[in-house]
Design a protein around this motif. Sequence first.
Motif, PDB file in Angstrom:
ATOM      1  N   GLN A 120       0.569  -1.246   0.158  1.00 46.63           N
ATOM      2  CA  GLN A 120       0.151   0.088   0.048  1.00 46.63           C
ATOM      3  C   GLN A 120       1.245   0.958  -0.280  1.00 46.63           C
ATOM      4  O   GLN A 120       1.982   1.093   0.486  1.00 46.63           O
ATOM      5  CB  GLN A 120      -0.677   0.181   1.446  1.00 46.63           C
ATOM      6  N   ALA A 121       0.278   2.428  -0.451  1.00 49.77           N
ATOM      7  CA  ALA A 121       0.976   3.677  -0.112  1.00 49.77           C
ATOM      8  C   ALA A 121       0.261   4.267   1.023  1.00 49.77           C
ATOM      9  O   ALA A 121      -0.566   4.726   0.650  1.00 49.77           O
ATOM     10  CB  ALA A 121       0.630   4.261  -1.863  1.00 49.77           C
ATOM     11  N   LEU A 122       1.240   5.003   1.368  1.00 53.32           N
ATOM     12  CA  LEU A 122       0.794   5.981   2.095  1.00 53.32           C
ATOM     13  C   LEU A 122       0.970   7.467   1.418  1.00 53.32           C
ATOM     14  O   LEU A 122       0.145   8.210   2.075  1.00 53.32           O
ATOM     15  CB  LEU A 122       1.636   6.209   3.648  1.00 53.32           C
ATOM     16  N   VAL A 123       2.099   7.496   0.734  1.00 53.26           N
ATOM     17  CA  VAL A 123       2.391   8.894   0.131  1.00 53.26           C
ATOM     18  C   VAL A 123       2.652   7.999  -1.199  1.00 53.26           C
ATOM     19  O   VAL A 123       3.256   7.689  -1.093  1.00 53.26           O
ATOM     20  CB  VAL A 123       2.892   9.754   0.465  1.00 53.26           C
ATOM     21  N   LYS A 124       1.382   8.432  -2.759  1.00 51.73           N
ATOM     22  CA  LYS A 124       1.287   8.131  -3.490  1.00 51.73           C
ATOM     23  C   LYS A 124       3.351   8.318  -4.434  1.00 51.73           C
ATOM     24  O   LYS A 124       3.271   9.409  -3.919  1.00 51.73           O
ATOM     25  CB  LYS A 124       0.682   8.735  -4.786  1.00 51.73           C
ATOM     26  N   ASN A 125       3.478   7.387  -4.727  1.00 50.87           N
ATOM     27  CA  ASN A 125       4.988   7.860  -5.535  1.00 50.87           C
ATOM     28  C   ASN A 125       6.286   7.792  -4.237  1.00 50.87           C
ATOM     29  O   ASN A 125       7.279   8.488  -5.155  1.00 50.87           O
ATOM     30  CB  ASN A 125       4.537   8.152  -6.113  1.00 50.87           C
ATOM     31  N   LEU A 126       5.320   7.991  -2.877  1.00 55.19           N
ATOM     32  CA  LEU A 126       7.304   8.760  -2.037  1.00 55.19           C
ATOM     33  C   LEU A 126       6.705   7.549  -0.752  1.00 55.19           C
ATOM     34  O   LEU A 126       7.864   7.318  -0.675  1.00 55.19           O
ATOM     35  CB  LEU A 126       6.697   9.751  -1.138  1.00 55.19           C
ATOM     36  N   ALA A 127       6.513   6.798  -0.303  1.00 52.97           N
ATOM     37  CA  ALA A 127       6.266   6.773   0.749  1.00 52.97           C
ATOM     38  C   ALA A 127       5.403   5.338   0.923  1.00 52.97           C
ATOM     39  O   ALA A 127       4.131   5.508   0.500  1.00 52.97           O
ATOM     40  CB  ALA A 127       5.891   7.327   2.620  1.00 52.97           C
ATOM     41  N   VAL A 128       5.891   4.363   0.440  1.00 56.00           N
ATOM     42  CA  VAL A 128       4.817   3.090   0.147  1.00 56.00           C
ATOM     43  C   VAL A 128       5.519   1.449   0.770  1.00 56.00           C
ATOM     44  O   VAL A 128       6.853   1.524   0.894  1.00 56.00           O
ATOM     45  CB  VAL A 128       5.397   2.923  -1.651  1.00 56.00           C
ATOM     46  N   TYR A 129       4.243   1.001   1.099  1.00 56.40           N
ATOM     47  CA  TYR A 129       4.736  -0.321   2.033  1.00 56.40           C
ATOM     48  C   TYR A 129       4.913  -1.100   0.547  1.00 56.40           C
ATOM     49  O   TYR A 129       3.937  -1.391  -0.100  1.00 56.40           O
ATOM     50  CB  TYR A 129       3.499  -0.939   3.155  1.00 56.40           C
ATOM     51  N   ALA A 130       6.015  -2.242   0.514  1.00 55.30           N
ATOM     52  CA  ALA A 130       6.029  -3.100  -0.732  1.00 55.30           C
ATOM     53  C   ALA A 130       5.187  -4.432  -0.201  1.00 55.30           C
ATOM     54  O   ALA A 130       5.167  -5.231  -1.032  1.00 55.30           O
ATOM     55  CB  ALA A 130       7.861  -3.639  -0.855  1.00 55.30           C
ATOM     56  N   GLY A 131       4.609  -4.592   1.568  1.00 54.79           N
ATOM     57  CA  GLY A 131       4.563  -5.490   2.051  1.00 54.79           C
ATOM     58  C   GLY A 131       5.191  -6.754   1.377  1.00 54.79           C
ATOM     59  O   GLY A 131       6.364  -6.923   0.499  1.00 54.79           O
ATOM     60  N   ALA A 132       4.651  -7.759   1.734  1.00 49.71           N
ATOM     61  CA  ALA A 132       5.636  -9.259   2.007  1.00 49.71           C
ATOM     62  C   ALA A 132       5.625  -9.729   0.758  1.00 49.71           C
ATOM     63  O   ALA A 132       4.737  -9.987  -0.561  1.00 49.71           O
ATOM     64  CB  ALA A 132       4.687 -10.292   2.987  1.00 49.71           C
ATOM     65  N   LEU A 133       7.119 -10.334  -0.016  1.00 47.27           N
ATOM     66  CA  LEU A 133       7.385 -10.889  -1.096  1.00 47.27           C
ATOM     67  C   LEU A 133       6.029 -11.454  -0.940  1.00 47.27           C
ATOM     68  O   LEU A 133       6.096 -12.116  -2.497  1.00 47.27           O
ATOM     69  CB  LEU A 133       8.489 -11.134  -1.030  1.00 47.27           C
ATOM     70  N   GLU A 134       6.474 -12.729  -0.099  1.00 43.85           N
ATOM     71  CA  GLU A 134       5.405 -14.292  -0.127  1.00 43.85           C
ATOM     72  C   GLU A 134       4.494 -13.637   1.360  1.00 43.85           C
ATOM     73  O   GLU A 134       5.018 -13.515   1.477  1.00 43.85           O
ATOM     74  CB  GLU A 134       5.923 -15.179  -0.281  1.00 43.85           C
TER      75      GLU A 134
END
Length: 350
Positions: free
Chosen positions: A186-200
């Motif tokens: 999920q993106a907290l701030v678009k194109n700036l602060a982003v959770y990639a999330g778990a790879l799997e």
Amino acid sequence: MRFIHIADVHLGAQPDAGSAYSAGRPQEIWESFSQVIALCEEEKTDVLLIAGDLFHRQPLLRELKEVNYLFSTLSHTEVVFIVGNHDYIKKGSYYRTFQWNENVHPLLGSELGYVMLPELDLAVYGFSYHAREIREERYNLKAPGTAEHEILLAHGGDEKHVPVRTDAFENSGFDYVALGHIHKPQALVKNLAVYAGALEPVDKNDTGQHGFVRGEITEKGTHVEFVPYASREYFHLALRVNESMTNGSVKDYIKGTVEKRGVQNVYKFILRGYRDADVEFDTAHMDVYGNILEIEDETRPAYDYQKLYEENQDNLIGKFIGEFSGCTEGSIEYQALQEGVQALLENSLI
């Protein structure tokens, strides 16, 4: 400058994956991580950012050697990582003494530090966990201006693991904040602060797509995209049944749903609705492909209300049914009848 951002790989985890997949699931996580490394090499990615919890627990020395070997296969990519709360740096941790390949730049300090990558005019900042929990806010930071481009690696997002505020990142001055700890991308701030999330996905509650973030920093700014990459996906699905259905038809219903969604995925099903009062669903024997973690039966029996009324005219349940005489099936009144009769029968009030 092009980068790939991953987080929460959890190497060494043994996630539930159904009887057909459980034994091989830990290796699948290693394989996904290896494939990301290979993709970095193929695409000549400039930087691989790892935002914590590379391992699910304290890494063994042989595991660090395996990871370091994979990093050593990168001819173009610089690797920068921090350590999260799962594999935090405790006394005696092999993280403290391990010698990494020259293209690997761990930020292992408990206080904010940085690594300079002069060829990219890039500084990457971050700190690692030295305890399971860090309860204070620590990411209310401003980019120091050490390099033309600056990236922050951050791991946290709940009250026990460095609480974060979205507004702290909006005017931070960083070109990108690579976040870890929250498993849902999920993106907290678009194109700036982003959770990639778990790879799997590593837990049955890790529903939805999982993968990594691919990004680029140019003179126009930062642009990122989420790339689904996981070998499996966890689904929680509610299935509506009716009183005409038997064990066999419900089993076929589940089998068809799995085939439609993908037999490589992992499922939790919740059965809802009203079943024939003479039928009990044997959920323990409905897993055709061995990829169902759980089947919850929330169904209720559909009774012959006329018969129940005739048998119980002189008691509470008969009187209750009589109050709803003539209500239409599917109406709110009919639903109230179903719920009320079920409650009375379960509590033996007849």
